[in-house]
Design an enzyme around this catalytic site. Structure first.
Site, PDB file in Angstrom:
ATOM      1  CB  CYS A   1      39.723  29.559  32.437  1.00 52.98           C
ATOM      2  SG  CYS A   1      41.114  29.243  32.794  1.00 52.98           S
TER       3      CYS A   1
ATOM      4  CG  ASN B   1      38.259  39.252  37.980  1.00 53.65           C
ATOM      5  OD1 ASN B   1      37.846  39.592  38.040  1.00 53.65           O
ATOM      6  ND2 ASN B   1      37.714  39.376  35.976  1.00 53.65           N
TER       7      ASN B   1
ATOM      8  CB  CYS C   1      41.953  28.113  36.908  1.00 52.09           C
ATOM      9  SG  CYS C   1      42.076  29.699  36.983  1.00 52.09           S
TER      10      CYS C   1
ATOM     11  CB  CYS D   1      41.300  33.481  36.498  1.00 42.58           C
ATOM     12  SG  CYS D   1      41.256  33.491  34.925  1.00 42.58           S
TER      13      CYS D   1
ATOM     14  CD  GLU E   1      38.580  41.767  33.741  1.00 43.74           C
ATOM     15  OE1 GLU E   1      38.236  43.075  32.486  1.00 43.74           O
ATOM     16  OE2 GLU E   1      37.951  40.996  33.198  1.00 43.74           O
TER      17      GLU E   1
ATOM     18  CD  GLU F   1      38.419  30.719  39.357  1.00 44.61           C
ATOM     19  OE1 GLU F   1      39.145  31.687  38.755  1.00 44.61           O
ATOM     20  OE2 GLU F   1      37.748  29.717  38.357  1.00 44.61           O
TER      21      GLU F   1
HETATM   22  N1  THU Z   1      37.675  34.658  35.199  1.00 41.37           N
HETATM   23  C1  THU Z   1      37.612  34.293  36.773  1.00 41.37           C
HETATM   24  O1  THU Z   1      38.377  35.376  37.424  1.00 41.37           O
HETATM   25  N2  THU Z   1      37.307  32.876  36.637  1.00 41.37           N
HETATM   26  C2  THU Z   1      36.605  32.189  36.000  1.00 41.37           C
HETATM   27  O2  THU Z   1      36.897  30.808  36.737  1.00 41.37           O
HETATM   28  C3  THU Z   1      36.439  32.715  34.735  1.00 41.37           C
HETATM   29  C4  THU Z   1      36.574  33.723  34.051  1.00 41.37           C
HETATM   30  C5  THU Z   1      37.438  35.891  35.010  1.00 41.37           C
HETATM   31  C6  THU Z   1      38.915  36.404  33.997  1.00 41.37           C
HETATM   32  C7  THU Z   1      38.206  37.460  33.173  1.00 41.37           C
HETATM   33  O3  THU Z   1      38.715  38.928  33.960  1.00 41.37           O
HETATM   34  C8  THU Z   1      36.570  37.033  33.279  1.00 41.37           C
HETATM   35  O4  THU Z   1      36.412  36.693  33.959  1.00 41.37           O
HETATM   36  C9  THU Z   1      36.275  37.326  31.864  1.00 41.37           C
HETATM   37  O5  THU Z   1      36.569  35.275  31.349  1.00 41.37           O
END
Ligand code: THU
Length: 130
Positions: free
Chosen positions: A89, A42, A92, A53, A44, A55
């Site tokens: 999510c 991920n 994704c 994310c 941010e 994925e």
């Molecule tokens: N996140 C992911 O990268 N993958 C997931 O399956 C769920 C959430 C990340 C997004 C964000 O940077 C952090 O986790 C919190 O939501």
């Protein structure tokens, strides 16, 4: 490639996560039918909605390298709140459904020895397609 091997690759990818806001460091490992594994983490952003994310990072890396057929994905990560199962999510799941059928496998690892396995069809009912 075993589920466990893919989980270990996802765990390694999570170390590269850029997650200063949530503290959740997530990694994904996407196995293409070619046998190649594409990783993602991920990334941010201060404008939270611009976050991507793990994925989707993996899917977009793979597609941009010419891959469009996939077998399974493993997702794992760490959080300041303890062990969390990072289920993909909604966005994704929809992105995965663009390239992967209902039998595509999604492995979510809470820890290296504690993981679940679902099909994309179970996680996303009636995904949108056109
Ligand atoms: N996140 C992911 O990268 N993958 C997931 O399956 C769920 C959430 C990340 C997004 C964000 O940077 C952090 O986790 C919190 O939501």
């Amino acid at each position: 490639m075993t589920d466990k091997e893919l989980v270990l690759i996802a765990a390694e990818a999570s170390r590269k996560a850029y997650a200063p806001y949530s503290g959740c460091k997530v990694g994904a490992a996407l196995l293409a039918r070619s046998g190649k594994v594409y990783t993602g983490c991920n990334v941010e952003n201060a404008s939270f909605g611009a976050t991507v994310c793990a994925e989707r990072t993996a899917v977009f890396k793979a597609v941009s390298e010419g891959e469009t057929e996939f077998e399974k994905i493993a997702v794992t990560g760490t959080s300041e709140k303890g062990d969390i199962a990072f289920y993909p999510c909604g966005i994704c799941r929809q992105v995965l459904s663009e390239f992967c059928g209902e039998s595509f496998e999604v492995i979510v690892a809470k820890s290296k020895n504690d993981f679940t396995r679902d099909t994309l069809g179970q996680l996303l009912k009636n995904g949108f397609s056109m």
